[in-house]
Scaffold this active site. Sequence first.
Site, PDB file in Angstrom:
ATOM      1  N   HIS A  71       0.837  -1.211   0.000  1.00  0.00           N
ATOM      2  CA  HIS A  71       0.000   0.000   0.000  1.00  0.00           C
ATOM      3  C   HIS A  71       0.872   1.262   0.000  1.00  0.00           C
ATOM      4  CE1 HIS A  71      -3.612   2.342   1.698  1.00  0.00           C
ATOM      5  NE2 HIS A  71      -2.595   3.164   1.922  1.00  0.00           N
ATOM      6  N   GLU A  72       1.816   1.309   0.945  1.00  0.00           N
ATOM      7  CA  GLU A  72       2.615   2.528   1.099  1.00  0.00           C
ATOM      8  C   GLU A  72       3.664   2.676   0.003  1.00  0.00           C
ATOM      9  OE1 GLU A  72       1.929   4.790   3.207  1.00  0.00           O
ATOM     10  OE2 GLU A  72       0.688   3.724   4.674  1.00  0.00           O
ATOM     11  N   HIS A  95       0.689   4.054  -3.152  1.00  0.00           N
ATOM     12  CA  HIS A  95       0.691   5.517  -3.266  1.00  0.00           C
ATOM     13  C   HIS A  95       1.780   6.032  -4.196  1.00  0.00           C
ATOM     14  CE1 HIS A  95      -2.458   6.220  -0.445  1.00  0.00           C
ATOM     15  NE2 HIS A  95      -1.809   5.741   0.591  1.00  0.00           N
ATOM     16  N   GLU A 112      -6.793   6.433  -1.304  1.00  0.00           N
ATOM     17  CA  GLU A 112      -6.594   5.310  -0.386  1.00  0.00           C
ATOM     18  C   GLU A 112      -7.123   4.015  -1.005  1.00  0.00           C
ATOM     19  OE1 GLU A 112      -4.661   5.306   1.974  1.00  0.00           O
ATOM     20  OE2 GLU A 112      -4.459   7.466   2.235  1.00  0.00           O
TER      21      GLU A 112
HETATM   22 ZN   LIG Z   1      -2.624   5.173   2.336  1.00  0.00          ZN
END
Ligand SMILES: [Zn+2]
Length: 464
Positions: A195-196, A200, A253
């Site tokens: 995710h990070e 992103h 997100e």
């Molecule tokens: Zn995030």
Amino acid sequence: MKRMSDELEAAAHHVANRKQKDMIDRYVSSFSRGSVPDHEDASRYWIKDKGPVVETYIGFIESYRDPFGLRGEYEGFVAVVNKSMSSKFSQLVDSAQEFLPLLPWGVEFEKDKFLRPDFTSLDVVSFASSGIPAGINIPNYDEIRQNEGFKNVSLGNVLSAASQDKRVTFLTTTEDQGDFTDLRGKAFEVQVGLHELLGHRSGKLFSKDKNGVFNFEQDKVINPLTGDKISSWYNPGETWDTQFSTIASTYEECRAECVGIYLSTDRNILRIFGYEGAEAEDIMYVNWLSMLRAGLIALEFYTPETKKWRQAHMQARYVILRVLMDSDTPVFNIESVTGSDGKPDLLIRFDRNKLETIAKPVIGEFLNKLYTSLQQMLAQDSYNKYSTVTDDHLMLRDTVMARKMPRRLFVQPHTSTDTDGSVVLNEFDSSFEGIISSFLARYPNNDTELESLWRNDQHYWKQK
Ligand SMILES: [Zn+2]
């Protein structure tokens, strides 16, 4: 404040470098003289001290608790780098060029060069504050942030403490229950990393700079949604946040969460995290199952009266649940049942055989739409459609709310030194008894000085 300064002076003898010494000196002078500029200087030394093994920051920091949003709450923390987690994360970043092409968009939608993130995973040793955040982005002095920088760190053990909770609702079989409690911590680590670091960080926003130069080949790139050339982009000063205020953060997100589950099926990525064979397969399954369960529990963060979502990540997970629900071939269902306590309950049944054949392509297609429209500064109507809670789901929400578990208690450890000088970590039970024992261990004797300060303080406020 005097005690605080004395302790800091003692700590100044154990620093790792000159910047840390200068930082502590400024803290001492700030706390003993009430000087804000000294605290600003301490913060300047702090941001210059990059990637230390022991990280600490202290002062009047966050203003969330003040009704006026001005006065900072006094807080301080000590954290240490989680070396094994940080090394997995850096291997993932090193291999980003190998994994990014697995995403459902073409190379022309990716950045020319992957920007290596400065991402450290820290474990909190002690965080003294009314609430413990999962990540921090400080200092709050705007001028310093704008001109000199700030630090952005993830507090890994705050997140993983949640996954050690043995209480699991809404899962069907005992097999699911067992896998889930055993593996959700590991699955979560994979998901957070993806995710990070790739979520992103992947992709580029199509834009035109102030000289009219595009950051993409205008006549070559085709919009996958329409089959036409790209006809919209970001102009100078425009960002996703400025253009799409209310949905901006949840939309992004959702993209990062989708990238996480999508790439968590890649065996090479699972290998970087140390998982192979049957264990890797189970972790992949638990990661997707976790996402579905999070999408259901997300309903706690929706207010039917105002029809509003109160949390960006939870809204995103609910959207993912809805996207999978829309799949032509069903991959999961949520069954309303009577629980062993005689009250209404829900069970999620997820068909693990359809994970890679059906669920993954469905998410890939959605992710592609979500992202390529973000790049062209177009919001997808489908995001709002999927965010709108259906009447059926409002009924599920009643059960979700009735089964909501009480807030977890964080009881932090203490450190002390043994007779031979080695450091001992003293942990306490996560219960009210644990909290009381922790205070008794910290303050074993009646502290007349603290008590008189407290009484004076009460007296002062009564007079006001
Ligand atoms: Zn995030």
